[in-house]
Design a protein around this motif. Structure first.
Motif, mmCIF file in Angstrom:
data_model
loop_
_atom_site.group_PDB
_atom_site.id
_atom_site.type_symbol
_atom_site.label_atom_id
_atom_site.label_comp_id
_atom_site.label_asym_id
_atom_site.label_seq_id
_atom_site.Cartn_x
_atom_site.Cartn_y
_atom_site.Cartn_z
ATOM 1 N N LEU A 64 0.834 -1.206 0.000
ATOM 2 C CA LEU A 64 0.000 0.000 0.000
ATOM 3 C C LEU A 64 0.872 1.261 0.000
ATOM 4 C CD1 LEU A 64 -2.754 1.380 0.185
ATOM 5 C CD2 LEU A 64 -2.626 1.134 2.675
ATOM 6 N N GLN A 65 1.900 1.283 0.858
ATOM 7 C CA GLN A 65 2.786 2.442 0.919
ATOM 8 C C GLN A 65 3.552 2.626 -0.382
ATOM 9 O OE1 GLN A 65 5.022 1.170 4.356
ATOM 10 N NE2 GLN A 65 3.859 2.480 5.753
ATOM 11 N N ARG A 66 3.962 1.517 -0.983
ATOM 12 C CA ARG A 66 4.689 1.564 -2.249
ATOM 13 C C ARG A 66 3.817 2.169 -3.343
ATOM 14 N NH1 ARG A 66 9.202 -1.856 -4.002
ATOM 15 N NH2 ARG A 66 9.020 -2.437 -6.206
ATOM 16 N N GLY A 67 2.552 1.739 -3.392
ATOM 17 C CA GLY A 67 1.623 2.277 -4.378
ATOM 18 C C GLY A 67 1.348 3.752 -4.157
ATOM 19 N N GLN A 68 1.210 4.151 -2.889
ATOM 20 C CA GLN A 68 0.950 5.561 -2.580
ATOM 21 C C GLN A 68 2.127 6.441 -2.987
ATOM 22 O OE1 GLN A 68 0.103 5.134 1.621
ATOM 23 N NE2 GLN A 68 -2.115 5.100 1.287
ATOM 24 N N LEU A 69 3.353 5.949 -2.750
ATOM 25 C CA LEU A 69 4.540 6.696 -3.144
ATOM 26 C C LEU A 69 4.587 6.863 -4.658
ATOM 27 C CD1 LEU A 69 7.306 7.981 -2.487
ATOM 28 C CD2 LEU A 69 8.293 5.673 -2.611
ATOM 29 N N LEU A 109 11.071 10.929 -1.150
ATOM 30 C CA LEU A 109 11.878 9.944 -0.427
ATOM 31 C C LEU A 109 12.325 10.476 0.930
ATOM 32 C CD1 LEU A 109 14.043 8.638 -3.403
ATOM 33 C CD2 LEU A 109 12.414 7.270 -2.066
ATOM 34 N N ALA A 110 12.542 11.763 1.031
ATOM 35 C CA ALA A 110 12.981 12.355 2.299
ATOM 36 C C ALA A 110 11.921 12.241 3.389
ATOM 37 C CB ALA A 110 13.355 13.824 2.082
ATOM 38 N N LEU A 111 10.676 11.971 2.990
ATOM 39 C CA LEU A 111 9.574 11.913 3.957
ATOM 40 C C LEU A 111 9.329 10.515 4.509
ATOM 41 C CD1 LEU A 111 7.015 14.230 2.103
ATOM 42 C CD2 LEU A 111 8.604 14.856 3.942
ATOM 43 N N ILE A 112 9.989 9.503 3.951
ATOM 44 C CA ILE A 112 9.760 8.135 4.437
ATOM 45 C C ILE A 112 10.884 7.764 5.409
ATOM 46 C CG2 ILE A 112 8.584 7.528 2.296
ATOM 47 C CD1 ILE A 112 11.000 5.929 1.465
ATOM 48 N N PRO A 113 10.659 6.785 6.300
ATOM 49 C CA PRO A 113 11.683 6.408 7.281
ATOM 50 C C PRO A 113 13.010 6.055 6.620
ATOM 51 C CG PRO A 113 9.584 5.369 7.809
ATOM 52 C CD PRO A 113 9.413 6.019 6.470
ATOM 53 N N ALA A 114 14.100 6.427 7.282
ATOM 54 C CA ALA A 114 15.440 6.220 6.724
ATOM 55 C C ALA A 114 15.724 4.754 6.447
ATOM 56 C CB ALA A 114 16.485 6.794 7.677
ATOM 57 N N SER A 115 15.180 3.850 7.274
ATOM 58 C CA SER A 115 15.446 2.420 7.093
ATOM 59 C C SER A 115 14.831 1.874 5.811
ATOM 60 C CB SER A 115 14.912 1.632 8.296
ATOM 61 O OG SER A 115 13.498 1.784 8.405
ATOM 62 N N LYS A 116 13.783 2.546 5.315
ATOM 63 C CA LYS A 116 13.094 2.079 4.112
ATOM 64 C C LYS A 116 13.538 2.840 2.858
ATOM 65 C CE LYS A 116 8.971 0.840 6.782
ATOM 66 N NZ LYS A 116 7.506 0.912 6.884
ATOM 67 N N ARG A 117 14.387 3.847 3.063
ATOM 68 C CA ARG A 117 14.714 4.748 1.968
ATOM 69 C C ARG A 117 15.599 4.139 0.877
ATOM 70 N NH1 ARG A 117 16.544 9.840 4.710
ATOM 71 N NH2 ARG A 117 14.480 9.633 5.664
ATOM 72 N N PRO A 118 16.639 3.354 1.219
ATOM 73 C CA PRO A 118 17.541 2.865 0.148
ATOM 74 C C PRO A 118 16.848 2.030 -0.915
ATOM 75 C CG PRO A 118 18.565 2.626 2.304
ATOM 76 C CD PRO A 118 17.145 3.013 2.560
ATOM 77 N N ILE A 119 15.990 1.103 -0.501
ATOM 78 C CA ILE A 119 15.308 0.253 -1.477
ATOM 79 C C ILE A 119 14.337 1.080 -2.310
ATOM 80 C CG2 ILE A 119 13.705 -1.679 -1.747
ATOM 81 C CD1 ILE A 119 14.980 -2.968 0.695
ATOM 82 N N ALA A 120 13.612 1.997 -1.653
ATOM 83 C CA ALA A 120 12.668 2.852 -2.380
ATOM 84 C C ALA A 120 13.414 3.766 -3.348
ATOM 85 C CB ALA A 120 11.848 3.680 -1.394
ATOM 86 N N HIS A 121 14.590 4.248 -2.951
ATOM 87 C CA HIS A 121 15.403 5.120 -3.811
ATOM 88 C C HIS A 121 15.814 4.390 -5.081
ATOM 89 C CE1 HIS A 121 18.949 7.295 -5.268
ATOM 90 N NE2 HIS A 121 18.499 8.359 -4.617
#
Length: 301
Positions: A64-69, A109-121
């Motif tokens: 859900l979060q991935r789709g929202q991003l 990307l700056a708004l999501i938790p740092a632990s989840k940022r690398p994969i999302a980036h």
């Protein structure tokens, strides 16, 4: 004790198998109709009980979060691109589009938790191993040139719409948002739905057929003309094909079948039928409601 045991409700009674009785007519979100097709109980837990998803992985975004991003970044990009009057994306303005997308994505990307940022980036912006979603999407735009006169971004489809299937007709209250509708100079339009992962099975998919029928009715008279559908396509970033077009098959038949499924789905919802009946049993492995589902009945029936 015997009298108590004899007076127990029959285990085969409908209420033990997902039936809650007749429901009032209501407005249906398009995504929830498709959720009902995936599993009626999943729809019940999410839409009627309003249960939150049970998150088990804290190092990656939930689906859900991935789709929202994804939707947020693409919406902001195309709105800014439209405002700057750049028109269609071409080889000539490709780098400019990519640069603009990267700026928007980095802010998100700056708004999501740092632990989840690398994969999302890496997913959004790409890496040495694979291109990001913008590069894939923009190359798709370049490879299918068309005279787009207007892009309707995050286009709301709200109201009463007529659906037909054979001899059946049903007015359904719909609430939905089409990710994008491209209007072409010849009076046709294309509906686009973004998917962070894979596209749904086209034989069971409801979103695009419902959006097509609603858009045809809502766009009537827009810019003082009638509009007819040319194509409806999923852009699925988790699929190697990327562009999954319903027009690649018998388009009319696919849309008509979608209307039929929409009518059947709303009829079932109004009858209050929410059994644990996943369209594929392996879907249970990723279901966000495992602790409240009576899926033991599924294997018994």
């Amino acid at each position: 004790w015997l009298r108590f045991r004899m007076n127990r409700s029959d285990r085969n009674a409908p209420q033990f198998h997902g039936s809650v009785g007749k429901q009032m007519q209501t407005t249906h979100a398009v995504r929830t109709l498709e959720q009902y097709r995936e599993c009626p109980f999943k729809y019940f837990a999410s839409t009627l009980l309003r249960l939150g998803e049970e998150s088990v992985d804290e190092h990656t975004l939930t689906p859900l979060q991935r789709g929202q991003l994804l939707h947020s970044v693409l919406e902001k990009f195309f709105l800014q691109w439209k405002k700057s009057n750049k028109g269609v994306i071409t080889i000539e303005n490709f780098n400019q589009a990519l640069s603009q997308f990267h700026m928007i994505a980095k802010k998100a990307l700056a708004l999501i938790p740092a632990s989840k940022r690398p994969i999302a980036h890496a997913w959004l912006l790409g890496s040495a191993a694979a291109p990001g979603i913008a590069e894939r999407l923009f190359m798709l735009e370049i490879n299918r040139p068309a005279e787009v006169v207007e892009r309707l971004i995050e286009y709301s489809l709200n109201g009463s719409f007529m659906f037909r299937s054979g001899n059946r007709e049903k007015v359904i209250q719909i609430r939905g948002v089409a990710d994008r509708i491209d209007l072409f100079s010849d009076g046709t339009f294309r509906v686009i739905d973004y998917k962070a992962n894979r596209a749904p099975n086209r034989d069971q998919a409801l979103q695009l057929p419902v959006y097509v029928r609603c858009a045809e009715q809502q766009l009537e008279g827009y810019q003082n003309r009638s509009w007819r559908v040319r194509d409806a396509t999923y852009i699925a970033f988790g699929d190697a094909r990327l562009n999954i077009s319903l027009a690649a098959r018998n388009f009319t038949q696919v849309i008509t079948k979608g209307e039929d499924l929409a009518i059947d789905t709303v009829d079932c919802i109004e009858r209050g039928e929410y059994p644990p009946r996943p369209i594929h049993l392996h879907n249970c492995n990723s279901c966000p409601y495992p602790t409240v589902c009576r899926k033991d009945y599924v294997g018994e029936e």
